[in-house]
Enzyme design. Structure first.
Site, PDB file in Angstrom:
ATOM      1  N   HIS A  33       1.018  -1.405  -0.333  1.00 59.37           N
ATOM      2  CA  HIS A  33      -0.105   0.070   0.418  1.00 59.37           C
ATOM      3  C   HIS A  33       0.751   0.942   0.099  1.00 59.37           C
ATOM      4  CE1 HIS A  33      -3.259  -3.051   1.933  1.00 59.37           C
ATOM      5  NE2 HIS A  33      -3.969  -2.471   1.462  1.00 59.37           N
ATOM      6  N   ARG A 184      -4.071 -10.632   3.846  1.00 62.13           N
ATOM      7  CA  ARG A 184      -4.895 -11.716   4.198  1.00 62.13           C
ATOM      8  C   ARG A 184      -3.250 -12.748   4.633  1.00 62.13           C
ATOM      9  NH1 ARG A 184      -9.294 -10.514   0.456  1.00 62.13           N
ATOM     10  NH2 ARG A 184     -11.274 -10.891   1.672  1.00 62.13           N
TER      11      ARG A 184
END
Ligand code: PAF
Length: 276
Positions: A33, A184
């Site tokens: 990110h 995840r």
């Protein structure tokens, strides 16, 4: 950095922001990110990040409730990355009433691969991204290539709805052992984490074989699935597709390809891909 929990507050700030790059996220930010934020800064005067875990892109049996939410750490990382504004609305702000109007992506794009495993997922992604683009009205929006099908769907959404925004795709950020960074990955145990790079390895083997001339995609896919299953994975798919629309390529064609995979390892469902 300014934090906005309402659309009105973000819109007031956006009016002063010049050329804007938007990076939509669901939070729990990792280095992938942050790479998107830094790339965004190269395209605009002002980077705006959004953090919103979008319930309607999760299936009923998926991990919406336990999806990791780490707002304080996220804000610190965004500030350090030079992000100017963060839009972090709650569900009531984002969906003041139950959403009844949707855009309908092409079924050929959204009933395959991730869409087959996660019915309705891309419909939920499409509506939230459309809303975010309408709220922020950025000149540029950035998305990671790790979610390759999402990127394809969003490119088509922008093109077919004539949205005035440029989509920029960012390469996948990987750990040193090749594992694609993902929120995840946090579901993996220490042992599973050691096993996890096998997904990338399986895709790398396919990519290497195709690059050296193999066109027997079915055999390559079957070998990869077998290797994963032997090590405790439960693959949803491992497949070679056309980059443009993720349809099955002709074995005689020369169009750009991508190898994609999704597989469960312990409690985590991991996805990855390699452009060939
Ligand atoms: O890729 C994601 O994190 C999400 O699907 C997105 C684009 C932020 C929409 O909720």
């Amino acid at each position: 950095m300014q934090l906005h929990h309402t659309v009105a507050s973000l819109r007031a700030a956006r009016a002063q922001a010049g050329r804007v790059a938007l990076v939509p996220t669901m939070g729990n930010l990792h280095d992938g990110h942050i790479a998107l934020m830094r790339e965004a800064a190269r395209h605009a005067d002002t980077v705006i990040a959004s953090i919103f875990v979008n319930r309607i892109q999760f299936g009923a049996s998926e991990d919406f409730d336990k999806y990791p939410r780490t707002p304080t750490a996220d804000y610190e990382k965004l500030e350090a990355a030079g992000v100017a504004h963060v839009l972090a609305p709650d569900e009531k702000e984002m969906y003041p009433q139950p959403q009844r109007y949707y855009v309908e992506p092409d079924p050929a794009h959204v009933t395959i691969l991730e869409g087959a495993a996660r019915p309705g997922h891309f419909r939920g992604v499409a509506i939230v991204v459309l809303k975010l683009l309408n709220i922020v009205q950025p000149e540029v929006a950035l998305f990671g290539k790790k979610d390759y099908q999402q990127l394809m769907v969003l490119r088509n959404l922008v093109r077919e709805l004539s949205l005035p925004v440029e989509i920029v795709a960012q390469e996948t950020t990987r750990a040193a052992d090749g594992l694609a960074l993902s929120s995840r990955n946090g579901y993996l145990s220490a042992t599973e984490r050691l096993e996890a790079p096998r997904l990338y390895k399986a895709l790398s083997n396919i990519a290497a074989a195709v690059r050296t001339g193999s066109r027997d995609f079915a055999a390559l896919e079957a070998t990869a699935i077998q290797a994963l299953e032997q090590h405790g994975w439960r693959p949803d798919y491992v497949t070679v597709r056309r980059r443009i629309d993720l349809q099955t390529p002709a074995t005689t064609g020369s169009e750009p390809l991508v190898a994609l995979a999704a597989a469960r390892l312990g409690p985590a469902r991991l996805i990855d891909n390699i452009e060939i």
